[in-house]
Scaffold this motif. Structure first.
Motif, PDB file in Angstrom:
ATOM      1  N   SER A 162       0.826  -1.199   0.000  1.00 53.13           N
ATOM      2  CA  SER A 162       0.000   0.000   0.000  1.00 53.13           C
ATOM      3  C   SER A 162       0.864   1.255   0.000  1.00 53.13           C
ATOM      4  O   SER A 162       0.601   2.208  -0.734  1.00 53.13           O
ATOM      5  N   ALA A 163       1.923   1.232   0.817  1.00 55.89           N
ATOM      6  CA  ALA A 163       2.794   2.404   0.894  1.00 55.89           C
ATOM      7  C   ALA A 163       3.570   2.617  -0.400  1.00 55.89           C
ATOM      8  O   ALA A 163       3.828   3.762  -0.804  1.00 55.89           O
ATOM      9  N   VAL A 164       3.930   1.515  -1.073  1.00 57.52           N
ATOM     10  CA  VAL A 164       4.767   1.611  -2.270  1.00 57.52           C
ATOM     11  C   VAL A 164       3.937   1.761  -3.539  1.00 57.52           C
ATOM     12  O   VAL A 164       4.287   2.531  -4.440  1.00 57.52           O
ATOM     13  N   LEU A 165       2.817   1.049  -3.621  1.00 64.68           N
ATOM     14  CA  LEU A 165       2.105   0.934  -4.892  1.00 64.68           C
ATOM     15  C   LEU A 165       0.666   1.424  -4.846  1.00 64.68           C
ATOM     16  O   LEU A 165       0.249   2.225  -5.688  1.00 64.68           O
ATOM     17  N   LEU A 166      -0.086   0.963  -3.855  1.00 66.11           N
ATOM     18  CA  LEU A 166      -1.532   1.195  -3.877  1.00 66.11           C
ATOM     19  C   LEU A 166      -1.896   2.669  -3.719  1.00 66.11           C
ATOM     20  O   LEU A 166      -2.914   3.128  -4.264  1.00 66.11           O
ATOM     21  N   ARG A 167      -1.100   3.429  -2.945  1.00 63.77           N
ATOM     22  CA  ARG A 167      -1.444   4.825  -2.724  1.00 63.77           C
ATOM     23  C   ARG A 167      -1.450   5.626  -4.030  1.00 63.77           C
ATOM     24  O   ARG A 167      -2.120   6.662  -4.135  1.00 63.77           O
ATOM     25  N   ALA A 168      -0.708   5.145  -5.013  1.00 62.10           N
ATOM     26  CA  ALA A 168      -0.673   5.847  -6.304  1.00 62.10           C
ATOM     27  C   ALA A 168      -2.017   5.787  -7.013  1.00 62.10           C
ATOM     28  O   ALA A 168      -2.280   6.583  -7.921  1.00 62.10           O
ATOM     29  N   PHE A 169      -2.883   4.835  -6.612  1.00 60.00           N
ATOM     30  CA  PHE A 169      -4.187   4.689  -7.265  1.00 60.00           C
ATOM     31  C   PHE A 169      -5.289   5.474  -6.551  1.00 60.00           C
ATOM     32  O   PHE A 169      -6.462   5.339  -6.899  1.00 60.00           O
ATOM     33  N   GLY A 170      -4.925   6.261  -5.547  1.00 60.60           N
ATOM     34  CA  GLY A 170      -5.902   7.106  -4.884  1.00 60.60           C
ATOM     35  C   GLY A 170      -6.928   6.330  -4.087  1.00 60.60           C
ATOM     36  O   GLY A 170      -6.607   5.327  -3.439  1.00 60.60           O
ATOM     37  N   PRO A 171      -8.199   6.741  -4.144  1.00 57.93           N
ATOM     38  CA  PRO A 171      -9.265   6.085  -3.362  1.00 57.93           C
ATOM     39  C   PRO A 171      -9.383   4.591  -3.673  1.00 57.93           C
ATOM     40  O   PRO A 171      -9.672   3.797  -2.769  1.00 57.93           O
ATOM     41  N   VAL A 172      -9.195   4.211  -4.936  1.00 59.68           N
ATOM     42  CA  VAL A 172      -9.294   2.781  -5.285  1.00 59.68           C
ATOM     43  C   VAL A 172      -8.229   1.985  -4.548  1.00 59.68           C
ATOM     44  O   VAL A 172      -8.483   0.895  -4.029  1.00 59.68           O
ATOM     45  N   GLY A 173      -7.003   2.488  -4.504  1.00 65.50           N
ATOM     46  CA  GLY A 173      -5.927   1.814  -3.796  1.00 65.50           C
ATOM     47  C   GLY A 173      -6.198   1.693  -2.311  1.00 65.50           C
ATOM     48  O   GLY A 173      -5.940   0.663  -1.693  1.00 65.50           O
ATOM     49  N   ARG A 174      -6.712   2.781  -1.707  1.00 63.48           N
ATOM     50  CA  ARG A 174      -7.023   2.734  -0.274  1.00 63.48           C
ATOM     51  C   ARG A 174      -8.140   1.729   0.010  1.00 63.48           C
ATOM     52  O   ARG A 174      -8.116   1.018   1.016  1.00 63.48           O
ATOM     53  N   MET A 175      -9.120   1.672  -0.891  1.00 61.38           N
ATOM     54  CA  MET A 175     -10.204   0.695  -0.721  1.00 61.38           C
ATOM     55  C   MET A 175      -9.656  -0.733  -0.807  1.00 61.38           C
ATOM     56  O   MET A 175     -10.044  -1.619  -0.016  1.00 61.38           O
ATOM     57  N   ALA A 176      -8.742  -0.957  -1.753  1.00 61.76           N
ATOM     58  CA  ALA A 176      -8.160  -2.287  -1.891  1.00 61.76           C
ATOM     59  C   ALA A 176      -7.392  -2.659  -0.624  1.00 61.76           C
ATOM     60  O   ALA A 176      -7.453  -3.798  -0.143  1.00 61.76           O
ATOM     61  N   GLU A 177      -6.636  -1.708  -0.060  1.00 68.80           N
ATOM     62  CA  GLU A 177      -5.876  -1.981   1.169  1.00 68.80           C
ATOM     63  C   GLU A 177      -6.819  -2.350   2.314  1.00 68.80           C
ATOM     64  O   GLU A 177      -6.599  -3.344   3.016  1.00 68.80           O
ATOM     65  N   ARG A 178      -7.873  -1.578   2.504  1.00 69.23           N
ATOM     66  CA  ARG A 178      -8.788  -1.836   3.615  1.00 69.23           C
ATOM     67  C   ARG A 178      -9.527  -3.160   3.447  1.00 69.23           C
ATOM     68  O   ARG A 178      -9.754  -3.881   4.424  1.00 69.23           O
TER      69      ARG A 178
END
Length: 337
Positions: free
Chosen positions: A51-67
């Protein structure tokens, strides 16, 4: 996982290759089980790093995937483990298949001196006598080696006996298939009333060069054959084979019980390999079951056999991966719900 790592360490430091291979296999299995068991614990850390390296670059979608992944670590770990096992099996079998082909090819290059191998299809079917005669009449061949397999019971001086196939061939077989000898001279094994044995049988029965073995031929008489050589069984070709001359078999087995030739090995004259290969193909053309292979053809046949086996396994693994993919879909659906 600790037990798996310890077993892998033992494999790296083991003195015996066989022991190391066994421990290595156990270590891999234990490591796999360990990763499956602690998968839920690993899932949280791995997802946070990604999440810190890759997912945050996708914005809300990345944060949703992490959660969603962190909401149920056990489900996330189980899904990842299913994919890991499927991909690990595919990678493992690919390496095993490639290693088998490479090892077999290296063994052929080291051991096979014949230019051509003539067989009657698969399964060790015997060759037609007319085909044998046609091959022997081909021009451009330095020699043609006939070989037979005849059932016999071999008994050592200490009473140890072994029943199996005795390989009878002409003396040129020692040139066509180079076998390492532990002791003695392999060429002498094709002399009158002589034979060779494999190192495993020799060790088990305490046989030495010069000993006389009792050989009871199936359907024939019993012979006393002198051991002229002991061949090393550290090989993938003719492992454990016992050799003798064709004339020896024909002396002790009635003519009507002598088995047909199972294969022919041929060596071309210097500079005549291509012409001899074409002539052999023409000579056996009347019998569609007969195969004429040079060393390149033989290596390709080995690769095809390994490839067919791997394709069957890959088909089964594909089903396992499909199940794993359905698990991913299920995880995503549950996350949405």
């Amino acid at each position: 996982t600790g037990a798996g790592a310890f077993a892998l360490y033992l494999a790296a430091t083991a003195d015996q290759a066989k022991q190391g291979s066994l421990i290595l296999g156990v270590g891999i299995v234990l490591s796999l089980i360990g990763f499956v068991v602690i998968g839920p614990l690993l899932a949280g850390g791995v997802v946070r790093v990604l999440s810190a390296v890759l997912l945050r670059a996708f914005g809300p979608v990345g944060r949703m995937a992490e959660r969603n992944a962190l909401r149920n670590p056990r489900r996330t770990g189980a899904t990842g483990a299913a994919l890991m096992i499927g991909l690990a099996l595919v990678a493992c079998l690919s390496v095993v298949g490639s290693s088998m082909v490479t090892s077999a090819t290296a063994e052929l290059d080291k051991s096979v001196g014949a230019d051509f191998i003539i067989t009657a299809g698969n399964g060790g079917k015997p060759l037609n006598p007319a085909t044998v005669k046609a091959v022997e009449g081909v021009e451009g061949l330095g020699h043609v080696t006939r070989m037979k397999e005849t059932p016999a019971k071999v008994t050592a001086p200490d009473g140890t006996s072994e029943s199996g196939q005795l390989l009878a061939a002409e003396a040129t077989y020692a040139e066509d298939l180079r076998r390492e000898t532990v002791s003695g001279d392999l060429a002498a094994a094709y002399g009158d009333d002589a034979m060779s044995v494999g190192s495993e049988f020799a060790e088990k029965a305490g046989v030495k060069v010069g000993d006389t073995l009792t050989v009871a031929f199936d359907g024939g008489r019993t012979a006393k054959l002198k051991v002229a050589a002991i061949t090393s069984d550290d090989t993938g070709l003719d492992q454990g084979a016992m050799y003798t001359n064709l004339t020896t078999v024909e002396r002790y087995v009635p003519a009507e019980r002598v088995p047909l030739d199972t294969a022919l090995l041929a060596k071309a004259d210097e500079g005549s390999k291509d012409q001899a290969y074409a002539a052999l193909k023409t000579a056996v053309a009347k019998d569609p079951t007969v195969k004429v292979m040079d060393q390149t053809d033989y290596k390709q046949a080995l690769q095809d056999q390994v490839g067919q086996l791997l394709n069957m396994v890959y088909g089964l693994l594909a089903l396992a991966i499909v199940v794993a993919i359905l698990g991913v879909v299920n995880t995503l659906a549950l996350s949405v719900v």
